[in-house]
Design an enzyme around this catalytic site. Structure first.
Site, PDB file in Angstrom:
ATOM      1  N   GLY A  11       2.859  -3.534  10.750  1.00 62.75           N
ATOM      2  CA  GLY A  11       2.039  -3.260   9.574  1.00 62.75           C
ATOM      3  C   GLY A  11       1.829  -1.771   9.387  1.00 62.75           C
ATOM      4  O   GLY A  11       1.331  -1.089  10.287  1.00 62.75           O
ATOM      5  N   GLY A  13      -0.016  -0.197   6.884  1.00 61.07           N
ATOM      6  CA  GLY A  13      -1.091   0.100   5.932  1.00 61.07           C
ATOM      7  C   GLY A  13      -1.878   1.280   6.478  1.00 61.07           C
ATOM      8  O   GLY A  13      -1.382   2.054   7.307  1.00 61.07           O
ATOM      9  N   PHE A  14      -3.130   1.410   6.027  1.00 65.86           N
ATOM     10  CA  PHE A  14      -3.963   2.522   6.508  1.00 65.86           C
ATOM     11  C   PHE A  14      -4.054   2.528   8.034  1.00 65.86           C
ATOM     12  O   PHE A  14      -3.971   3.565   8.670  1.00 65.86           O
ATOM     13  CB  PHE A  14      -5.386   2.386   5.958  1.00 65.86           C
ATOM     14  CG  PHE A  14      -5.522   2.758   4.513  1.00 65.86           C
ATOM     15  CD1 PHE A  14      -5.226   4.031   4.078  1.00 65.86           C
ATOM     16  CD2 PHE A  14      -5.959   1.834   3.584  1.00 65.86           C
ATOM     17  CE1 PHE A  14      -5.356   4.383   2.750  1.00 65.86           C
ATOM     18  CE2 PHE A  14      -6.104   2.171   2.249  1.00 65.86           C
ATOM     19  CZ  PHE A  14      -5.804   3.451   1.829  1.00 65.86           C
ATOM     20  N   VAL A  79       7.897  -9.602   9.907  1.00 67.00           N
ATOM     21  CA  VAL A  79       7.637 -10.273  11.181  1.00 67.00           C
ATOM     22  C   VAL A  79       7.209 -11.713  10.880  1.00 67.00           C
ATOM     23  O   VAL A  79       6.305 -11.948  10.076  1.00 67.00           O
ATOM     24  CB  VAL A  79       6.555  -9.512  11.985  1.00 67.00           C
ATOM     25  CG1 VAL A  79       6.086 -10.322  13.187  1.00 67.00           C
ATOM     26  CG2 VAL A  79       7.087  -8.158  12.422  1.00 67.00           C
ATOM     27  N   GLU A 170     -13.935  -2.958 -10.588  1.00 61.22           N
ATOM     28  CA  GLU A 170     -13.083  -1.839 -11.031  1.00 61.22           C
ATOM     29  C   GLU A 170     -12.038  -2.331 -12.032  1.00 61.22           C
ATOM     30  O   GLU A 170     -11.751  -1.677 -13.028  1.00 61.22           O
ATOM     31  CB  GLU A 170     -12.422  -1.182  -9.814  1.00 61.22           C
ATOM     32  CG  GLU A 170     -13.458  -0.456  -8.949  1.00 61.22           C
ATOM     33  CD  GLU A 170     -12.867   0.338  -7.805  1.00 61.22           C
ATOM     34  OE1 GLU A 170     -11.753   0.005  -7.349  1.00 61.22           O
ATOM     35  OE2 GLU A 170     -13.523   1.302  -7.354  1.00 61.22           O
ATOM     36  N   ASP A 300      -7.828  -4.574   8.514  1.00 59.78           N
ATOM     37  CA  ASP A 300      -8.213  -5.832   7.869  1.00 59.78           C
ATOM     38  C   ASP A 300      -7.796  -7.066   8.651  1.00 59.78           C
ATOM     39  O   ASP A 300      -8.210  -8.173   8.320  1.00 59.78           O
ATOM     40  CB  ASP A 300      -7.572  -5.919   6.475  1.00 59.78           C
ATOM     41  CG  ASP A 300      -8.367  -5.161   5.426  1.00 59.78           C
ATOM     42  OD1 ASP A 300      -9.321  -4.462   5.803  1.00 59.78           O
ATOM     43  OD2 ASP A 300      -8.023  -5.272   4.233  1.00 59.78           O
TER      44      ASP A 300
HETATM   45  C1  LIG Z   1      -7.363  -3.851  -4.723  1.00 66.42           C
HETATM   46  C2  LIG Z   1      -8.053  -3.245  -3.521  1.00 66.42           C
HETATM   47  C3  LIG Z   1      -8.911  -2.172  -3.680  1.00 66.42           C
HETATM   48  C4  LIG Z   1      -9.526  -1.599  -2.567  1.00 66.42           C
HETATM   49  N1  LIG Z   1     -10.350  -0.515  -2.736  1.00 66.42           N
HETATM   50  C5  LIG Z   1     -10.884   0.097  -1.660  1.00 66.42           C
HETATM   51  C6  LIG Z   1     -11.665   1.269  -1.789  1.00 66.42           C
HETATM   52  O1  LIG Z   1     -11.903   1.751  -2.907  1.00 66.42           O
HETATM   53  N2  LIG Z   1     -12.142   1.846  -0.657  1.00 66.42           N
HETATM   54  C7  LIG Z   1     -11.888   1.345   0.581  1.00 66.42           C
HETATM   55  O2  LIG Z   1     -12.314   1.913   1.589  1.00 66.42           O
HETATM   56  N3  LIG Z   1     -11.150   0.220   0.749  1.00 66.42           N
HETATM   57  C8  LIG Z   1     -10.643  -0.407  -0.344  1.00 66.42           C
HETATM   58  N4  LIG Z   1      -9.892  -1.528  -0.203  1.00 66.42           N
HETATM   59  C9  LIG Z   1      -9.714  -2.066   1.149  1.00 66.42           C
HETATM   60  C10 LIG Z   1      -8.606  -1.335   1.864  1.00 66.42           C
HETATM   61  O3  LIG Z   1      -7.505  -1.127   1.004  1.00 66.42           O
HETATM   62  C11 LIG Z   1      -8.197  -2.144   3.076  1.00 66.42           C
HETATM   63  O4  LIG Z   1      -9.345  -2.291   3.892  1.00 66.42           O
HETATM   64  C12 LIG Z   1      -7.102  -1.444   3.847  1.00 66.42           C
HETATM   65  O5  LIG Z   1      -5.930  -1.360   3.074  1.00 66.42           O
HETATM   66  C13 LIG Z   1      -6.790  -2.189   5.143  1.00 66.42           C
HETATM   67  O6  LIG Z   1      -5.785  -1.504   5.807  1.00 66.42           O
HETATM   68  P1  LIG Z   1      -4.835  -2.254   6.827  1.00 66.42           P
HETATM   69  O7  LIG Z   1      -3.898  -1.215   7.352  1.00 66.42           O
HETATM   70  O8  LIG Z   1      -5.622  -3.038   7.785  1.00 66.42           O
HETATM   71  O9  LIG Z   1      -4.050  -3.322   5.944  1.00 66.42           O
HETATM   72  P2  LIG Z   1      -3.080  -3.099   4.702  1.00 66.42           P
HETATM   73  O10 LIG Z   1      -3.366  -1.815   4.012  1.00 66.42           O
HETATM   74  O11 LIG Z   1      -3.158  -4.359   3.939  1.00 66.42           O
HETATM   75  O12 LIG Z   1      -1.647  -2.986   5.375  1.00 66.42           O
HETATM   76  C14 LIG Z   1      -1.026  -4.061   6.014  1.00 66.42           C
HETATM   77  C15 LIG Z   1       0.451  -3.783   6.104  1.00 66.42           C
HETATM   78  O13 LIG Z   1       1.066  -4.813   6.868  1.00 66.42           O
HETATM   79  C16 LIG Z   1       2.284  -5.174   6.260  1.00 66.42           C
HETATM   80  N5  LIG Z   1       2.596  -6.550   6.654  1.00 66.42           N
HETATM   81  C17 LIG Z   1       1.843  -7.648   6.428  1.00 66.42           C
HETATM   82  N6  LIG Z   1       2.434  -8.740   6.933  1.00 66.42           N
HETATM   83  C18 LIG Z   1       3.576  -8.322   7.490  1.00 66.42           C
HETATM   84  C19 LIG Z   1       4.636  -8.992   8.177  1.00 66.42           C
HETATM   85  N7  LIG Z   1       4.604 -10.290   8.385  1.00 66.42           N
HETATM   86  N8  LIG Z   1       5.678  -8.276   8.618  1.00 66.42           N
HETATM   87  C20 LIG Z   1       5.723  -6.936   8.412  1.00 66.42           C
HETATM   88  N9  LIG Z   1       4.754  -6.246   7.772  1.00 66.42           N
HETATM   89  C21 LIG Z   1       3.693  -6.930   7.322  1.00 66.42           C
HETATM   90  C22 LIG Z   1       2.020  -5.010   4.770  1.00 66.42           C
HETATM   91  O14 LIG Z   1       3.224  -4.838   4.055  1.00 66.42           O
HETATM   92  C23 LIG Z   1       1.142  -3.758   4.751  1.00 66.42           C
HETATM   93  O15 LIG Z   1       1.901  -2.583   4.619  1.00 66.42           O
HETATM   94  C24 LIG Z   1      -9.285  -2.123  -1.293  1.00 66.42           C
HETATM   95  C25 LIG Z   1      -8.431  -3.221  -1.137  1.00 66.42           C
HETATM   96  C26 LIG Z   1      -7.819  -3.780  -2.236  1.00 66.42           C
HETATM   97  C27 LIG Z   1      -6.899  -4.949  -2.054  1.00 66.42           C
END
Ligand SMILES: Cc1cc2nc3c(=O)[nH]c(=O)nc-3n(C[C@H](O)[C@H](O)[C@H](O)COP(=O)(O)OP(=O)(O)OC[C@H]3O[C@@H](n4cnc5c(N)ncnc54)[C@H](O)[C@@H]3O)c2cc1C
Length: 444
Positions: A11, A13-14, A79, A170, A300
């Site tokens: 993953g 993401g952030f 994955v 939003e 998340d």
């Molecule tokens: C529309 C929206 C608006 C938001 N606005 C805000 C905001 O204003 N402020 C704030 O603080 N937070 C905000 N959030 C929340 C914030 O974006 C999330 O908390 C944050 O993105 C979580 O980060 P993460 O790295 O845990 O997951 P994610 O950013 O979701 O990243 C997960 C990654 O895992 C990858 N992945 C998933 N499954 C698989 C797999 N099976 N195989 C390979 N790769 C995989 C995905 O492609 C992705 O790149 C918002 C969320 C959304 C949906």
């Protein structure tokens, strides 16, 4: 054959990117696996859907992010299986990767809570692809109404947003602003005037994590922008021609946006890892998974309780900080140090409503700001959080263009399947049901 690495992160993401960046700065061998070849900036996804900014402003290629980090290998693959016992992951094309340390950062996916029709007819808003589909649908509905006014009666210009959290608010604000200020520039004042935006939530208020003052301001601004708030009432069904609410109201619409909730990825369900609220992995204060040596979960995909014992929300800031923290604990694992419990620095929360209108609760004491100052703070914070200079410049230029000229150069249809609308009457439901719908339509 299993490919092995010091650290495997699933993953990007952030959470995953910030962990990989920190580990890269210490030269640790990392394999970063993501199903997309880009990192997406989720907080601005809704602005892609409303054509305020371009797709490329919220997506940055992972190989560009890590081009100078020689110890990080990026792999694009989905994955499909996690074996937490051996810290091995399997991809959809059968490749296997094993880490001395395994980091799970797969984020969340949409939760329709089993509401009939929601997965088939509603538009979720959690990925770049979702945003492109919703944008095409909004354009499809507007074009239909412009072509033939009879479609207005069928709900072409009704946009229903389900979920009164930050994403829903939003999106509602942005859609209402577009109807009022942008649509007249491209179509006609008449079409724009018939547009109606509904924000539905089963809770009695919107933006529950915010203070009452912020919630009140947001609700007032949304109403002033023309958004009808339907609070304290749940959605019981999403149909191809609209939304049915628990109080019997039927809102005809072909654009139902689902911002109703998230759950952990289904992938985690088969991993054997301990799942708690929302299907997320319950982690200890050091972000390790109890009972699984060398496995971390964050962002998340985890239920995180920090060193002070507070349960942390699913936010970009929590994901980013937990990524960095995990990297430090991994360095301790690899170099014989001591892991530390996660200390979260709460910098506040904010939400955008529209031009010159936002709410911000800043710092650990959540000091309240609303209006133009909060609006500028929102823009500034989001630019600072974005990854990549080009992406930042792109977003700022788009905002100047959008907020200054009320023009949207991004109104392109790139998902013809979502653009096309099936206007035929739904088959199910006898005459009685149809009469009920007609009555409900009249009252909506
Ligand atoms: C529309 C929206 C608006 C938001 N606005 C805000 C905001 O204003 N402020 C704030 O603080 N937070 C905000 N959030 C929340 C914030 O974006 C999330 O908390 C944050 O993105 C979580 O980060 P993460 O790295 O845990 O997951 P994610 O950013 O979701 O990243 C997960 C990654 O895992 C990858 N992945 C998933 N499954 C698989 C797999 N099976 N195989 C390979 N790769 C995989 C995905 O492609 C992705 O790149 C918002 C969320 C959304 C949906």
């Amino acid at each position: 054959m299993v490919e092995t690495h010091e650290v495997v992160i699933v993953g990007a993401g952030f959470a995953g990117v910030s962990a990989a960046k920190e580990l890269a700065s210490h030269g640790v061998d990392v394999l970063l696996v993501d199903k997309n070849n880009y990192h997406q900036f989720q907080p601005l996804i809704y602005q892609v859907a409303t054509a305020q900014i371009a797709n490329r402003d919220v997506a940055r290629p992972l190989r560009a992010i890590f081009r100078r980090d020689r110890s990080v290998k990026v792999t694009t693959a989905e994955v499909t299986k996690i074996d937490a016992g051996t810290r091995t992951v399997t991809t959809s094309d059968g490749l296997e990767f094993r880490g001395r340390i395994l980091v799970i950062a797969t984020g969340a996916e949409v939760n329709f809570f089993g509401i009939p029709g929601a997965d088939e007819h509603a538009f979720p808003l959690y990925s770049l692809d979702d945003a492109a589909r919703l944008r095409s649908r909004l354009l499809g509905a507007l074009d239909a109404a412009d072509r033939d006014r009879r479609y207005v009666e069928k709900g072409a210009l009704n946009v229903v947003i389900v979920g009164g959290g930050a994403t829903g608010v939003e999106t509602a604000g942005a859609v209402a602003e577009s109807m009022r200020e942008v649509v007249p520039a491209y179509l006609s004042k008449e079409v724009a005037a018939s547009g109606k935006v509904y924000l539905v939530d089963m809770l009695p208020d919107i933006l529950m994590p915010f203070s009452e003052k912020s919630r009140k301001y947001a609700a007032e601004r949304l109403r002033a922008a023309g958004v009808e708030l339907k609070l304290g009432v749940s959605v019981t069904e999403v149909r191809k021609d609209g939304v049915l609410l628990k109080d019997g109201t039927f809102i005809p619409s072909r654009t139902v946006v689902w911002a109703g909730g998230l759950k952990a990825r289904g992938l985690l369900g088969d991993s054997g890892l301990p799942q708690g609220k929302g299907g997320r992995i319950d982690v200890g204060p050091e972000l390790t998974v109890p009972g699984f040596e060398g496995v971390y979960a964050l962002g998340d995909s985890a239920n995180i309780t920090d060193a002070k014992g507070q349960k942390l929300p699913q936010l970009g800031s929590v994901a980013q900080q937990s990524g960095k923290w995990v990297a430090r604990n991994i360095l301790a694992d690899l170099r014989g140090g001591r892991r530390e419990p996660f200390v979260y620095r709460d910098k506040g929360i904010m939400a955008m409503i529209g031009r010159g209108a936002a709410i911000a609760e800043l710092g650990s004491k959540h000091q309240h700001f609303a209006g133009p100052l909060a609006f500028l703070a929102w823009l500034g914070v989001h630019v600072a959080l974005m990854s990549g200079v080009r992406e930042r410049i792109g977003a700022v230029v788009s905002w100047f263009w959008d907020y200054g000229t009320r023009r949207r150069p991004q109104i392109v249809v790139d998902r013809p399947d979502a653009y096309r609308i099936d206007w035929s009457e739904p088959e199910q439901g006898g005459k009685q049901e149809q009469k009920k719908q007609q009555r409900a339509r009249a009252s909506a």
